[in-house]
Design an enzyme around this catalytic site. Structure first.
Site, PDB file in Angstrom:
ATOM      1  N   GLY A 165       0.793  -1.321  -0.055  1.00 38.05           N
ATOM      2  CA  GLY A 165       0.122   0.148   0.077  1.00 38.05           C
ATOM      3  C   GLY A 165       0.894   1.397  -0.028  1.00 38.05           C
ATOM      4  N   GLY A 167       1.231   5.290   1.451  1.00 39.79           N
ATOM      5  CA  GLY A 167       0.711   6.285   2.410  1.00 39.79           C
ATOM      6  C   GLY A 167       1.279   7.732   2.055  1.00 39.79           C
ATOM      7  N   VAL A 172       4.602   0.909   1.098  1.00 38.00           N
ATOM      8  CA  VAL A 172       4.928   0.091   2.250  1.00 38.00           C
ATOM      9  C   VAL A 172       4.734  -1.356   1.219  1.00 38.00           C
ATOM     10  CG1 VAL A 172       3.986  -1.588   4.163  1.00 38.00           C
ATOM     11  CG2 VAL A 172       3.492   1.110   4.056  1.00 38.00           C
ATOM     12  N   LYS A 186       8.401  -0.155   5.140  1.00 38.97           N
ATOM     13  CA  LYS A 186       7.860   1.239   4.943  1.00 38.97           C
ATOM     14  C   LYS A 186       9.029   2.044   4.369  1.00 38.97           C
ATOM     15  CE  LYS A 186       4.615   4.574   6.864  1.00 38.97           C
ATOM     16  NZ  LYS A 186       3.648   4.594   7.843  1.00 38.97           N
ATOM     17  N   ASP A 297      -4.196  10.559  14.634  1.00 42.37           N
ATOM     18  CA  ASP A 297      -4.763  10.056  13.297  1.00 42.37           C
ATOM     19  C   ASP A 297      -5.388   8.735  13.240  1.00 42.37           C
ATOM     20  OD1 ASP A 297      -5.287  10.515  10.650  1.00 42.37           O
ATOM     21  OD2 ASP A 297      -3.289   9.849   9.917  1.00 42.37           O
TER      22      ASP A 297
HETATM   23  N1  LIG Z   1       2.165  -3.534   9.146  1.00 39.01           N
HETATM   24  C1  LIG Z   1       1.475  -3.562   7.945  1.00 39.01           C
HETATM   25  N2  LIG Z   1       1.130  -4.779   7.677  1.00 39.01           N
HETATM   26  C2  LIG Z   1       0.364  -4.932   6.273  1.00 39.01           C
HETATM   27  N3  LIG Z   1       0.096  -4.045   5.587  1.00 39.01           N
HETATM   28  C3  LIG Z   1       0.519  -2.791   5.843  1.00 39.01           C
HETATM   29  C4  LIG Z   1       1.324  -2.790   7.228  1.00 39.01           C
HETATM   30  N4  LIG Z   1       1.441  -1.347   7.284  1.00 39.01           N
HETATM   31  C5  LIG Z   1       0.683  -0.613   6.099  1.00 39.01           C
HETATM   32  N5  LIG Z   1       0.198  -1.677   5.336  1.00 39.01           N
HETATM   33  C6  LIG Z   1      -0.287  -1.327   4.118  1.00 39.01           C
HETATM   34  O1  LIG Z   1       0.503  -0.131   3.711  1.00 39.01           O
HETATM   35  C7  LIG Z   1      -0.470   0.972   3.335  1.00 39.01           C
HETATM   36  C8  LIG Z   1       0.023   2.246   3.609  1.00 39.01           C
HETATM   37  O2  LIG Z   1       0.284   2.350   4.893  1.00 39.01           O
HETATM   38  P1  LIG Z   1       0.979   3.440   5.633  1.00 39.01           P
HETATM   39  O3  LIG Z   1       0.751   3.486   6.899  1.00 39.01           O
HETATM   40  O4  LIG Z   1       2.188   4.096   4.968  1.00 39.01           O
HETATM   41  O5  LIG Z   1      -0.430   4.706   5.002  1.00 39.01           O
HETATM   42  P2  LIG Z   1      -1.852   4.967   5.739  1.00 39.01           P
HETATM   43  O6  LIG Z   1      -1.802   4.801   7.095  1.00 39.01           O
HETATM   44  O7  LIG Z   1      -2.661   3.984   4.815  1.00 39.01           O
HETATM   45  O8  LIG Z   1      -1.954   6.425   5.045  1.00 39.01           O
HETATM   46  P3  LIG Z   1      -1.288   7.575   5.775  1.00 39.01           P
HETATM   47  O9  LIG Z   1       0.211   7.519   6.208  1.00 39.01           O
HETATM   48  O10 LIG Z   1      -1.253   8.587   4.654  1.00 39.01           O
HETATM   49  O11 LIG Z   1      -2.409   8.157   6.976  1.00 39.01           O
HETATM   50  C9  LIG Z   1      -1.807   0.592   4.328  1.00 39.01           C
HETATM   51  O12 LIG Z   1      -2.884   1.167   3.790  1.00 39.01           O
HETATM   52  C10 LIG Z   1      -1.844  -0.768   4.455  1.00 39.01           C
HETATM   53  O13 LIG Z   1      -2.460  -1.376   3.227  1.00 39.01           O
END
Ligand SMILES: Nc1ncnc2c1ncn2[C@@H]1O[C@H](COP(=O)(O)OP(=O)(O)OP(=O)(O)O)[C@@H](O)[C@H]1O
Length: 484
Positions: A165, A167, A172, A186, A297
């Protein structure tokens, strides 16, 4: 004379001075600064000073006493640390005074993948006061330091095929570490002004010190030259958002877009368990850390689901360590996600733990209704979930009608009314009327426990065997479905 022989110095080296000169030299400076008595010289028939024998022995005795004292202090300190660590672990439990559901003792047995670190540095853990524990605990234990090459290897060179995904701060990737551990890696994008550096530091700093089975675990990090990466436990079932709001998730999540079939809708019991896990995560941040941590958040894309659909809260990039001021407010720039921001925080920037409680209430409404917090595609009056839901939450008939159709009526109305009441309290406009997360946890526990299929650790993606509630419309649909 034997004494004298024992302390007699070895024969002097040949001296360039005449015998008379030697005597003169000795008279001038017989080791003036030394605490020890001067040794007898040849031809000196005085008895040796008894201090020669006593002083080394007493020095030896003092040394021994000091050694024993240091050893005793070390043993006592170590015992004290273990006791503190035990207290840290026990704060996150079910029973107020009893063994915690997720304590170390039970974590190995629990199937919900609970993690805890009895001897790890949980600076913020426990109601143990702000400084005592911080001083007694090591800074970090769990988080490993990785090189960029190691993480590059773990993700097949950060291949597109491994993208989980994206963010605001980076991409990530799914990866496998050198020891075989699956991980979510990430990679932060630092811009020219090195935006993202602060977020990196906050996540490493907080997550390497806070350990709760309801927070996503930080396995390690990499700060190799200009690279900044965070290594998390892989949460195989992705975000809560991707399960509740399927179409929106497909549009933004490349990994899930490739999935052959969407997973079945989350059932009622799973939703309740997720609600309780999230409440416990926020309770941990607000009540079991000192000073309190405000997530800032909390939303359903920051709730990740493990293989048993147990929820853990992630994304501490914008978290704020609360002040110790009496009113507990932090004045800060407004960050967060539209639709989840508490009104007082959005309008004044005044952040308290109650801002997280509001965001939690919004997520609870999403679990109940399956709706997104802001949806401009809906008819007028229904755009904002909170304003649409609030008047319905206190009316039994309207409450039942607003439940997510994907639940197909499989829920207990009694539970629904209680959960609706909790949601209504959390999204109150006035922050001081919102409950503490501890209150939310205590209200949810009996609802989750009394359910006939209660098992928060079981795989949830299966329909309930009994239909607890079905509206007339749903009954018709069900009969028609069976007939066809
Ligand atoms: N520990 C994890 N295990 C599985 N998938 C993950 C994990 N962490 C993040 N992801 C995937 O990566 C995506 C992006 O995560 P990230 O924390 O960077 O952004 P977000 O929380 O979705 O958005 P933002 O950081 O903009 O608030 C998530 O939506 C999820 O699908």
């Amino acid at each position: 004379m034997a004494d004298v022989a024992a302390f007699a110095p070895s024969p002097p080296a040949p001296s360039p001075l005449a015998p008379g000169d030697v005597a003169a030299d000795a008279l001038l400076a017989p080791w003036p600064m030394s605490p020890w008595p001067a040794p007898l010289r040849h031809g000196d028939d005085r008895r040796p000073n008894p201090l020669f024998a006593i002083l080394p022995l007493s020095a030896l005795a003092i040394g021994l006493v000091l050694l024993v004292a240091v050893a005793v202090i070390l043993v006592l300190t170590r015992r004290g640390r273990l006791r503190l660590a035990g207290a840290v672990v026990s704060v996150d439990g079910d029973k107020p005074g009893g063994a915690p559901a997720s304590s170390c003792g039970s974590s190995a047995r629990n199937s919900h993948n609970a993690r805890c670190y009895p001897a790890s540095g949980c600076m913020y853990g426990g109601r143990l006061g702000p400084l005592g524990l911080a001083a007694a605990q090591p800074r970090s234990r769990g988080a490993q330091v990785f090189t960029y090459r190691e993480l590059e290897r773990a993700t097949d060179g950060f291949g597109e095929g491994n993208v989980l995904g994206r963010g605001a701060y980076g991409v990530v990737y799914r990866g496998r570490l050198g020891d075989g551990t699956p991980a979510a890696i990430k990679r932060l994008q630092l811009d020219l002004r090195r935006q993202g550096e602060r977020e990196f530091r906050v996540e490493v700093d907080l997550l390497s010190r806070m350990h709760s089975p309801h927070l996503v675990g930080l396995l390690g990090y990499c700060a190799d030259q200009s690279h900044r990466l965070l290594v998390f436990e892989l949460m195989p079932n992705g975000t809560l958002k991707s399960h509740l709001h399927r179409p929106a998730a497909v549009a933004t999540d490349s990994q899930e877009a490739r999935s052959p079939a969407p997973p079945p809708a989350l059932d009622w019991q799973t939703r309740l368990c997720i609600a309780l896990d999230c409440a416990r995560a926020l309770e941990f941040l607000h009540e079991h850390t000192s000073p309190a941590v405000i997530h800032r958040d909390f939303n359903c894309s920051n709730v990740l689901l493990d293989h048993n659909y147990r929820a853990r809260v992630s994304d501490f990039a914008t978290a704020k360590v609360g002040s110790n001021k009496a009113n507990g407010q932090v004045l800060t720039r407004v960050l967060g996600t539209t639709g989840y921001l508490a009104p007082e925080y959005a309008s004044t920037g005044k952040l308290t733990t109650k801002s997280d409680v509001y965001s939690y209430g919004v997520v609870l409404l999403e679990l109940l209704t399956g709706r997104v917090p802001v949806d401009t595609q809906r008819p007028p009056g229904q755009h904002v979930l909170v304003s649409w839901a609030l008047p319905r939450l206190t009316n039994r008939e309207r409450l039942v009608q607003m439940v997510d159709p994907a639940l197909k009526g499989q829920f207990a109305v009694k539970d629904l009314i209680q959960v609706g009441a909790i949601a209504a309290m959390c999204v109150q406009t006035k922050a001081e009327y919102r409950p503490l997360m501890t209150d939310v946890v205590q209200s949810l526990i009996p609802i989750v426990k009394k359910s006939p299929v209660m098992s928060c650790s079981s795989t949830p993606a299966r329909p309930l065997q009994h239909v607890v509630y079905m509206s007339p419309l749903q009954k018709q649909a069900s009969v028609a479905g069976k007939a066809s």
